[in-house]
Design a protein around this motif. Structure first.
Motif, PDB file in Angstrom:
ATOM      1  N   CYS A   7     -23.501  11.627   3.448  1.00 23.77           N
ATOM      2  CA  CYS A   7     -22.163  11.421   3.660  1.00 23.77           C
ATOM      3  C   CYS A   7     -21.732  12.188   5.041  1.00 23.77           C
ATOM      4  O   CYS A   7     -20.579  11.974   5.503  1.00 23.77           O
ATOM      5  CB  CYS A   7     -21.467  12.172   2.664  1.00 23.77           C
ATOM      6  SG  CYS A   7     -21.514  11.233   1.097  1.00 23.77           S
ATOM      7  N   GLN A  26     -14.495  14.597  -3.495  1.00 23.96           N
ATOM      8  CA  GLN A  26     -13.684  15.594  -2.969  1.00 23.96           C
ATOM      9  C   GLN A  26     -12.450  15.523  -3.370  1.00 23.96           C
ATOM     10  O   GLN A  26     -11.617  16.445  -3.646  1.00 23.96           O
ATOM     11  CB  GLN A  26     -13.908  15.715  -1.504  1.00 23.96           C
ATOM     12  CG  GLN A  26     -13.046  16.914  -0.822  1.00 23.96           C
ATOM     13  CD  GLN A  26     -13.408  18.121  -0.782  1.00 23.96           C
ATOM     14  OE1 GLN A  26     -14.727  18.256  -1.241  1.00 23.96           O
ATOM     15  NE2 GLN A  26     -12.966  19.164  -0.235  1.00 23.96           N
ATOM     16  N   TRP A  36      -8.264   5.523  -1.829  1.00 21.85           N
ATOM     17  CA  TRP A  36      -9.000   6.333  -0.992  1.00 21.85           C
ATOM     18  C   TRP A  36     -10.003   7.353  -1.973  1.00 21.85           C
ATOM     19  O   TRP A  36      -9.354   8.095  -2.518  1.00 21.85           O
ATOM     20  CB  TRP A  36      -8.480   6.677   0.034  1.00 21.85           C
ATOM     21  CG  TRP A  36      -8.079   5.664   1.048  1.00 21.85           C
ATOM     22  CD1 TRP A  36      -8.421   4.959   2.163  1.00 21.85           C
ATOM     23  CD2 TRP A  36      -6.542   5.105   1.266  1.00 21.85           C
ATOM     24  NE1 TRP A  36      -7.549   4.063   2.512  1.00 21.85           N
ATOM     25  CE2 TRP A  36      -6.467   4.247   2.139  1.00 21.85           C
ATOM     26  CE3 TRP A  36      -5.451   5.460   0.427  1.00 21.85           C
ATOM     27  CZ2 TRP A  36      -5.386   3.552   2.354  1.00 21.85           C
ATOM     28  CZ3 TRP A  36      -4.241   4.838   0.602  1.00 21.85           C
ATOM     29  CH2 TRP A  36      -4.268   3.755   1.558  1.00 21.85           C
ATOM     30  N   ASP A  38     -12.647  10.559  -0.973  1.00 14.90           N
ATOM     31  CA  ASP A  38     -13.443  11.307  -0.144  1.00 14.90           C
ATOM     32  C   ASP A  38     -14.575  11.795  -0.777  1.00 14.90           C
ATOM     33  O   ASP A  38     -14.579  12.446  -1.664  1.00 14.90           O
ATOM     34  CB  ASP A  38     -12.769  12.585   0.288  1.00 14.90           C
ATOM     35  CG  ASP A  38     -11.694  12.148   1.408  1.00 14.90           C
ATOM     36  OD1 ASP A  38     -11.412  11.089   2.095  1.00 14.90           O
ATOM     37  OD2 ASP A  38     -10.871  13.271   1.600  1.00 14.90           O
ATOM     38  N   ARG A  40     -18.142  13.647  -1.039  1.00 16.68           N
ATOM     39  CA  ARG A  40     -18.764  14.658  -0.374  1.00 16.68           C
ATOM     40  C   ARG A  40     -20.185  14.999  -0.703  1.00 16.68           C
ATOM     41  O   ARG A  40     -20.430  14.967  -1.896  1.00 16.68           O
ATOM     42  CB  ARG A  40     -17.982  16.035  -0.327  1.00 16.68           C
ATOM     43  CG  ARG A  40     -18.512  17.259   0.277  1.00 16.68           C
ATOM     44  CD  ARG A  40     -17.572  18.569  -0.348  1.00 16.68           C
ATOM     45  NE  ARG A  40     -18.276  18.963  -1.736  1.00 16.68           N
ATOM     46  CZ  ARG A  40     -17.657  19.081  -2.485  1.00 16.68           C
ATOM     47  NH1 ARG A  40     -16.543  18.455  -2.849  1.00 16.68           N
ATOM     48  NH2 ARG A  40     -18.358  19.486  -3.847  1.00 16.68           N
ATOM     49  N   ILE A  45     -18.502  14.479   4.773  1.00 17.39           N
ATOM     50  CA  ILE A  45     -17.596  13.767   4.013  1.00 17.39           C
ATOM     51  C   ILE A  45     -17.441  12.304   4.377  1.00 17.39           C
ATOM     52  O   ILE A  45     -17.473  12.120   5.841  1.00 17.39           O
ATOM     53  CB  ILE A  45     -16.306  14.383   4.084  1.00 17.39           C
ATOM     54  CG1 ILE A  45     -16.108  15.578   3.239  1.00 17.39           C
ATOM     55  CG2 ILE A  45     -15.147  13.564   3.191  1.00 17.39           C
ATOM     56  CD1 ILE A  45     -15.007  16.460   2.916  1.00 17.39           C
ATOM     57  N   THR A  46     -17.326  11.302   3.716  1.00 15.11           N
ATOM     58  CA  THR A  46     -17.279   9.843   3.995  1.00 15.11           C
ATOM     59  C   THR A  46     -16.206   9.392   3.058  1.00 15.11           C
ATOM     60  O   THR A  46     -16.177   9.532   1.901  1.00 15.11           O
ATOM     61  CB  THR A  46     -18.436   9.103   3.620  1.00 15.11           C
ATOM     62  OG1 THR A  46     -19.707   9.361   4.543  1.00 15.11           O
ATOM     63  CG2 THR A  46     -18.318   7.631   4.133  1.00 15.11           C
ATOM     64  N   GLN A  47     -15.173   8.618   3.717  1.00 20.33           N
ATOM     65  CA  GLN A  47     -14.103   8.083   2.876  1.00 20.33           C
ATOM     66  C   GLN A  47     -14.486   6.683   2.362  1.00 20.33           C
ATOM     67  O   GLN A  47     -14.983   5.995   3.001  1.00 20.33           O
ATOM     68  CB  GLN A  47     -13.034   7.908   3.862  1.00 20.33           C
ATOM     69  CG  GLN A  47     -11.652   7.235   3.136  1.00 20.33           C
ATOM     70  CD  GLN A  47     -10.426   7.267   4.141  1.00 20.33           C
ATOM     71  OE1 GLN A  47      -9.794   8.166   4.019  1.00 20.33           O
ATOM     72  NE2 GLN A  47     -10.233   6.143   4.681  1.00 20.33           N
ATOM     73  N   ASN A  85      -9.920   9.612  11.662  1.00 21.17           N
ATOM     74  CA  ASN A  85      -9.855  11.074  11.496  1.00 21.17           C
ATOM     75  C   ASN A  85     -10.644  11.637  12.572  1.00 21.17           C
ATOM     76  O   ASN A  85     -12.149  11.695  12.496  1.00 21.17           O
ATOM     77  CB  ASN A  85      -9.874  11.343  10.076  1.00 21.17           C
ATOM     78  CG  ASN A  85      -9.939  12.846   9.714  1.00 21.17           C
ATOM     79  OD1 ASN A  85      -9.841  13.588  10.723  1.00 21.17           O
ATOM     80  ND2 ASN A  85      -9.994  12.900   8.544  1.00 21.17           N
ATOM     81  N   GLU A  94     -15.203   3.680   6.956  1.00 20.59           N
ATOM     82  CA  GLU A  94     -15.215   4.032   5.815  1.00 20.59           C
ATOM     83  C   GLU A  94     -16.049   2.862   5.149  1.00 20.59           C
ATOM     84  O   GLU A  94     -16.501   1.944   5.740  1.00 20.59           O
ATOM     85  CB  GLU A  94     -13.389   4.000   5.395  1.00 20.59           C
ATOM     86  CG  GLU A  94     -12.845   2.619   5.659  1.00 20.59           C
ATOM     87  CD  GLU A  94     -11.197   2.538   5.275  1.00 20.59           C
ATOM     88  OE1 GLU A  94     -10.921   3.641   5.074  1.00 20.59           O
ATOM     89  OE2 GLU A  94     -11.095   1.589   5.805  1.00 20.59           O
TER      90      GLU A  94
END
Length: 200
Positions: A7, A26, A36, A38, A40, A45-47, A85, A94
């Motif tokens: 991630c 997350q 959406w 998140d 982890r 972290i990947t959305q 971000n 994403e």
């Protein structure tokens, strides 16, 4: 295969790549027509995105059930993130999810698993297995591991041998069963393997 990438790994160069990710939820933000999540793991972290125009209704409905710290596996395509971000390494992309597998559901954690948590020290120590998922604690453990490995490597290169022997201490009145070792120097007396971490 549980994942093709972690991630914290995906970048703009991965756009249009089909990927498999796994980790903890997350947080989740549900706008009704779009969700959406998140995702982890210990790398970052990947959305994830679920979009009613591109996501089947059954998948949207399952995404709505996701809670904090659920363990999930997803497959999908890396796309460019509309609202970037810059605070995270994966902030330019994403993943548009095409498959979702809930590996394990979770109760609502007693405190937020974030750098700045709302849990006091006593609460975090009670749920230490959750606390070590937070970046400050995790990074301290990783740093300790790296220092330990470098010291061991240095000493090994110098010809030292790492030998771990059991600790023998005076027995403590904890009420648990002791593993006793007779003393060779003092007849009729015994050592005990430690059972009390607070002794040290």
């Amino acid at each position: 295969m549980y994942r093709t990438h972690n991630c914290g790994e995906l970048r703009a160069s991965h756009i249009n790549t089909e990927v498999t990710l796994a980790g903890w939820v997350q947080k989740s933000r549900d706008k009704g027509f779009m969700i959406w999540v998140d995702l982890r793991d210990r790398y970052g972290i990947t959305q994830l995105i679920f979009d009613e125009e591109r996501t089947p209704k059954e998948l949207m409905d399952r995404a709505k059930t996701l809670g904090r710290e659920f363990v999930i596996l997803v497959k999908g395509s890396v796309i460019e993130r509309a609202s970037k971000n810059e605070n995270i390494r994966t902030g330019n992309i994403e993943v548009l999810v095409s498959e979702l597998t809930i590996l394990n559901e979770a109760k609502l954690p007693p405190f937020t698993i974030e750098d700045e948590t709302d849990g006091g020290e006593d609460l975090r120590m009670k749920y230490r297995y959750l606390d070590i998922r937070r970046n400050p604690v995790k990074e301290s453990l990783i740093f300790r591991h790296k220092v330990s490995m470098e010291v061991r490597k240095y000493l090994s290169d110098k010809g030292f041998i790492d030998v771990e022997t059991p600790y023998l201490i005076k027995s403590t009145p904890e009420g648990a069963r002791d593993f006793l070792v007779p003393s060779r120097m003092n007849a009729g007396q015994f050592y005990a393997l430690p059972q009390s971490p607070q002794t040290f």
